[in-house]
Motif scaffolding. Sequence first.
Motif, PDB file in Angstrom:
ATOM      1  N   PHE B 124     -76.258  18.589 -69.579  1.00 34.52           N
ATOM      2  CA  PHE B 124     -77.894  18.164 -69.268  1.00 34.52           C
ATOM      3  C   PHE B 124     -78.443  18.099 -70.431  1.00 34.52           C
ATOM      4  O   PHE B 124     -79.553  17.653 -70.322  1.00 34.52           O
ATOM      5  N   VAL B 266     -71.723  14.673 -74.354  1.00 32.68           N
ATOM      6  CA  VAL B 266     -72.844  14.880 -73.735  1.00 32.68           C
ATOM      7  C   VAL B 266     -74.200  14.044 -74.006  1.00 32.68           C
ATOM      8  O   VAL B 266     -74.960  13.487 -72.934  1.00 32.68           O
ATOM      9  N   VAL B 270     -72.322   6.556 -72.226  1.00 34.89           N
ATOM     10  CA  VAL B 270     -71.108   6.626 -71.694  1.00 34.89           C
ATOM     11  C   VAL B 270     -70.271   5.345 -71.597  1.00 34.89           C
ATOM     12  O   VAL B 270     -69.029   5.654 -71.474  1.00 34.89           O
ATOM     13  N   SER B 271     -70.657   4.272 -72.116  1.00 34.03           N
ATOM     14  CA  SER B 271     -69.887   2.936 -71.900  1.00 34.03           C
ATOM     15  C   SER B 271     -69.333   2.658 -73.273  1.00 34.03           C
ATOM     16  O   SER B 271     -70.085   2.929 -74.408  1.00 34.03           O
ATOM     17  N   ASP B 314     -77.576   3.481 -72.184  1.00 35.11           N
ATOM     18  CA  ASP B 314     -76.640   3.647 -71.095  1.00 35.11           C
ATOM     19  C   ASP B 314     -77.033   2.637 -69.752  1.00 35.11           C
ATOM     20  O   ASP B 314     -76.568   1.920 -69.386  1.00 35.11           O
ATOM     21  N   ARG B 318     -74.060  -1.326 -69.344  1.00 33.39           N
ATOM     22  CA  ARG B 318     -73.117  -1.052 -68.298  1.00 33.39           C
ATOM     23  C   ARG B 318     -72.192  -2.221 -68.069  1.00 33.39           C
ATOM     24  O   ARG B 318     -72.614  -3.251 -68.475  1.00 33.39           O
ATOM     25  N   PRO B 319     -71.057  -1.933 -67.719  1.00 35.92           N
ATOM     26  CA  PRO B 319     -69.840  -2.727 -67.733  1.00 35.92           C
ATOM     27  C   PRO B 319     -70.368  -3.853 -66.360  1.00 35.92           C
ATOM     28  O   PRO B 319     -70.927  -3.571 -65.646  1.00 35.92           O
ATOM     29  N   ARG B 320     -69.559  -5.076 -66.531  1.00 30.18           N
ATOM     30  CA  ARG B 320     -69.597  -5.966 -65.648  1.00 30.18           C
ATOM     31  C   ARG B 320     -68.936  -5.336 -64.182  1.00 30.18           C
ATOM     32  O   ARG B 320     -67.671  -5.201 -64.482  1.00 30.18           O
ATOM     33  N   VAL B 321     -69.760  -5.541 -63.283  1.00 29.10           N
ATOM     34  CA  VAL B 321     -69.020  -5.315 -62.025  1.00 29.10           C
ATOM     35  C   VAL B 321     -67.958  -6.230 -61.517  1.00 29.10           C
ATOM     36  O   VAL B 321     -68.367  -7.425 -61.506  1.00 29.10           O
ATOM     37  N   PHE B 322     -66.989  -6.134 -61.138  1.00 30.21           N
ATOM     38  CA  PHE B 322     -65.761  -6.918 -60.644  1.00 30.21           C
ATOM     39  C   PHE B 322     -66.431  -7.746 -59.620  1.00 30.21           C
ATOM     40  O   PHE B 322     -66.952  -7.274 -58.643  1.00 30.21           O
ATOM     41  N   GLY B 323     -66.310  -9.008 -59.639  1.00 27.87           N
ATOM     42  CA  GLY B 323     -66.806  -9.892 -58.636  1.00 27.87           C
ATOM     43  C   GLY B 323     -68.117 -10.117 -58.954  1.00 27.87           C
ATOM     44  O   GLY B 323     -68.910 -10.847 -57.791  1.00 27.87           O
ATOM     45  N   THR B 324     -68.832 -10.086 -60.008  1.00 27.66           N
ATOM     46  CA  THR B 324     -70.123 -10.368 -60.327  1.00 27.66           C
ATOM     47  C   THR B 324     -70.219 -11.168 -61.437  1.00 27.66           C
ATOM     48  O   THR B 324     -69.417 -10.877 -62.458  1.00 27.66           O
ATOM     49  N   ARG B 332     -80.125  -5.219 -63.198  1.00 24.24           N
ATOM     50  CA  ARG B 332     -80.713  -5.230 -62.083  1.00 24.24           C
ATOM     51  C   ARG B 332     -81.625  -4.043 -61.770  1.00 24.24           C
ATOM     52  O   ARG B 332     -81.343  -3.069 -62.328  1.00 24.24           O
ATOM     53  N   LYS B 333     -82.384  -3.973 -60.824  1.00 26.55           N
ATOM     54  CA  LYS B 333     -83.602  -2.769 -60.770  1.00 26.55           C
ATOM     55  C   LYS B 333     -82.917  -1.410 -60.363  1.00 26.55           C
ATOM     56  O   LYS B 333     -82.162  -1.652 -59.225  1.00 26.55           O
ATOM     57  N   ALA B 334     -82.779  -0.426 -61.094  1.00 26.29           N
ATOM     58  CA  ALA B 334     -82.197   0.693 -60.753  1.00 26.29           C
ATOM     59  C   ALA B 334     -82.321   1.813 -61.804  1.00 26.29           C
ATOM     60  O   ALA B 334     -81.949   1.487 -62.981  1.00 26.29           O
TER      61      ALA B 334
END
Lengths: 432, 334
Positions: B124, B266, B270-271, B314, B318-324, B332-334
Motif C-alpha cells: 500500500f 510496490v 505495473v505494466s 498506471d 494499460r495494455p491493449r485489451v484483446f478484441g479492442t 476510457r473513463k475509469a
Amino acid sequence: MKTRSFQGGIRIDDFKRFTERKPIETLPPPPKAYLPLKQNAGSPPRPVVEIGAEVSAGEVIAAPSGAVSSTLHASVFGKVSAIADHPHPSGADSPAIVIETAAAGNGFSGMEPMVDWEGAAPEDIRARVLEAGIVGMGGAGFPAQVKLEPPPGKKIETAVINAAECEPFLTVDHRLLLEETEKVVAGLKIIMRAAGAARGVVAVESNKADALDRLERALEKEENIFTVLLTVKYPQGAEKQLLKTVADREVPSGGLPADVGCLVHNVHTATAIADAVLHGRPLIERVVTVSGFGLDRPGNFRVRLGTPFSRLLEAAGGPPDGELRLIAGGPMTGVAQRDLGTPVIKSTSGLVVLPPLPRARNLPCLRCGKCLTVCPMGLVPCDLARAAEKGRREDFAGLSGADCMECGCCAYVCPAARDLVQFIQLGKALEE
Amino acid sequence: MKGSLPTKKKFTVSPAPHFFSGRTIPKVMWTVAAALLPALAASVIFFGWRAVRLQAAAVAAAVVTEAVISRLRRRPLTIGDGSAVVTGLLLAFNLPPDVPAWLAAAGAVFAIAVVKQAFGGLGFNIFNPALGGRLFVAHSWLSRMTTFTPPLTAETAGLDAMTYATPLGAAREALVERIPSLWNMFIGNTGGCIGETSALAILLGGMVLLSMGYISWRIPAAYLGSVALLTWLLPVGEGAVALSPLEHLFSGGLMLGAVFMATDMVTTPVSGKGMLAFGLGCGTITAVFRLYGGNPEGVSYSILIMNAFTPLIDRFTRPRVFGTLKKGLWPRKA
C-alpha cells in the motif's frame, strides 16, 4: 512443423503422461444414475417423466425449455425412483432425476440414423443435435445446436475442432483423436454442413503428435479440412485464443467467433454429433479422464451420464488416504468437489485428485505486474480485483472486466495468492 | 483406499485455480535480500566494520519496528516475509560509512513506521521506504550525511583522507585529481555510501534477479539508458567537470537505485510500458539534478518523485485489451 501461439498465458507441466497412453475403458452402468436437470448453459430442460416410470436408455426424460436449452435422456434402462435435489458438480445441490438401473447392456432407444446427412438441410441437422441433447463437452456445456446456427447477417467460413485440451491432466480429446479419428472427422464434416462452413480445421497442441499423425492420414482425402499445430501453452484451448492462433483473428470484445467467420467445437462434442447423426445415438455417456496424484490406475473411462464420482475413482484404484482435493474438470478452472456421490454430467471432462495446498491467501497485492504479463485478454487483473473488492462498478467496467474469461493464469502466478478470479467474478456480478 | 468407498470423505473445497506457480512473497523478498549479498560483501571489503554495524542497526531497527507496529495494528507478524530486512539493508546501503549506528536505526524506524506502515503496510505504500528513510535522515542530520571518508582501500585508488571523496562531489567541484578511475568506480573502490559504490556487486545481484524473473529489465534499462544518453548529450553545469556516461553510471547511487530501488514492485508501475516510462522519468530527473542541481546527487529524489507519478502512469499505460482497438492516449473513463 512450426507451432503457432498467442500472447500471454502460462507454460506449465501438463501431466498428460499419467493417462495419455491409456486406451479408453468402458465402465458398466452404475446401479443408480443421478441425472441433474442442469447439464447445459442456458435454461435446464423440464422433466417429462414421473416417479415410477420405466425408461429405456436413450429415452427423453426432460425436454428443452427455451431458446437456449437442451434435451436430457435416460442413460440407463430402469425405473425413475426420484426427482429430487442431489449434489451437482458445480457445488450446489440441484434437482436431479434418479433412475434405478434394471438391466445392463449397451442398447439404447434412439433416433433414426440420418443416412443422407450430406444432403440434409442444415436446420434438420441442428434439430437432430438438439434432439440428441448435445452440449459443449469441453466443459462449457453450451447447447451445440445454437452454435451451429450463425447469427443473422453473419457467415461462418471455417469450422474449428478444438483439440488443444490445454488443461493439465486431461486426455479425453487426445484419446478420442487416436481411437475414433474417423468419427471426429465425420463430426467435423457434419458441423461444416450444418453451419455452412466451406473449410474445416482441427487444431492440435504439439504434445499430441501421435494424434496429429492419425489425423493427417484420415484427412488425406479431404480437400477442405486442415490441421493446425498449436504451441503447448495454457489456455491455448480458450476459444478466443484458439482463433487468434489458428486464424490470426481477434474475436471483438463482447463478440462471438461468428464475428470472425468461425465456429469452434470440442473434439468430444464432434464425436457426439457424429454418433447422433450417423447412428441416431443420443448423448447418454462420455469419456472422463481420472488422474492426479496418488492414484494406482489413472485412466480414461467411458461412463454413462449420472455415474457417481465414487465409481470412477474406484476404477482408477480409489482415492489415496488422507485429506485431498477432488477437482471436477481441470486444475485451472475445475470445481473442487465435496461429495463422492456427485454424478458425471455432460460437461465433466475429468476428475483430478490433488493433495491439499495450505497457504496464506489474499495477502496484499505487491503490484508486481505478473498478472498482466500472463493475462491472455490483455487485462489488468490486480486492478480489476481491487475495483471489484471496493464495489466500484464503473471502474470495473472501464477496465473491461467483462472480457475476463476466468482462465486463472493471473491467480496462478500471483505471489500474494490473491483470489483474483473470484474477485473478478464478484465484479461481474456488480453489473447486475 | 481399497474396498467400498464411503460417500463422505475429508475434501478441501477451495476455489480455482488449484495449481499455483510456487512464487510467494517471502520467496521474492528473501531472493532480493540474497541478491544484495554481493553489495553487502563489497561494503565490508571497502568500509569494514563500519559497514557491518550500520547494516545490523538498520535491519534490526526495521524488523523490530515492523513487529511492534504489527502488534499495535493487531495484525499477524509480517517480518517473516523478508521485506523489512530488505528495507533495512537498502537503507544502510544509502548511508555514508561514518554515520553513527543510531542514525541508521532512526532512518529504519522512519522508513518502516511512516513510509511503509502508516500508508497501509506492504503493498500500500506509495513511496520507496528505504529512500524515504534516507531522505528523512539526510535532511535531519545534513552534515553527517554529507561527510564521506574514503574506503579502506583508498591507497590503491590514489586517494587520501578528504571530505569530498565521492566521484560526483569531486566532479561538481572540478577537483579532477580526486575523480577515481573508471575501473575503481566499477568495482567500488571509491568514497560514497557503503552499499552504492560497487557497480559490479550490484550488477551481479541484479543479474540473478533478472534471470529468475523477479525484476523486469525495463526499469533499469530505461533508467540507465536515459542517464547515459542525457549525460552524453547535455553540457554540464558551470564550474563542474563533465563525466562520461559510463562514469555517471558507475558513480553515486545510480546503479543501486536503478537495479534495486527503482525496481521495487510496490511503488512502481505495473505494466511494461509503464515501467519504461518510469525508468525514463527517473533517468531524466537524475541527469538534470546531477548536471545542474544544487546537490551532486539526484537518484533518491528522482525515484521518490517518480513514485508519486506511478498511479498516473498506471492509468495511461494499460495494455491493449484483446478484441479492442487502442483508442488514442486517453483511457476510457475509469
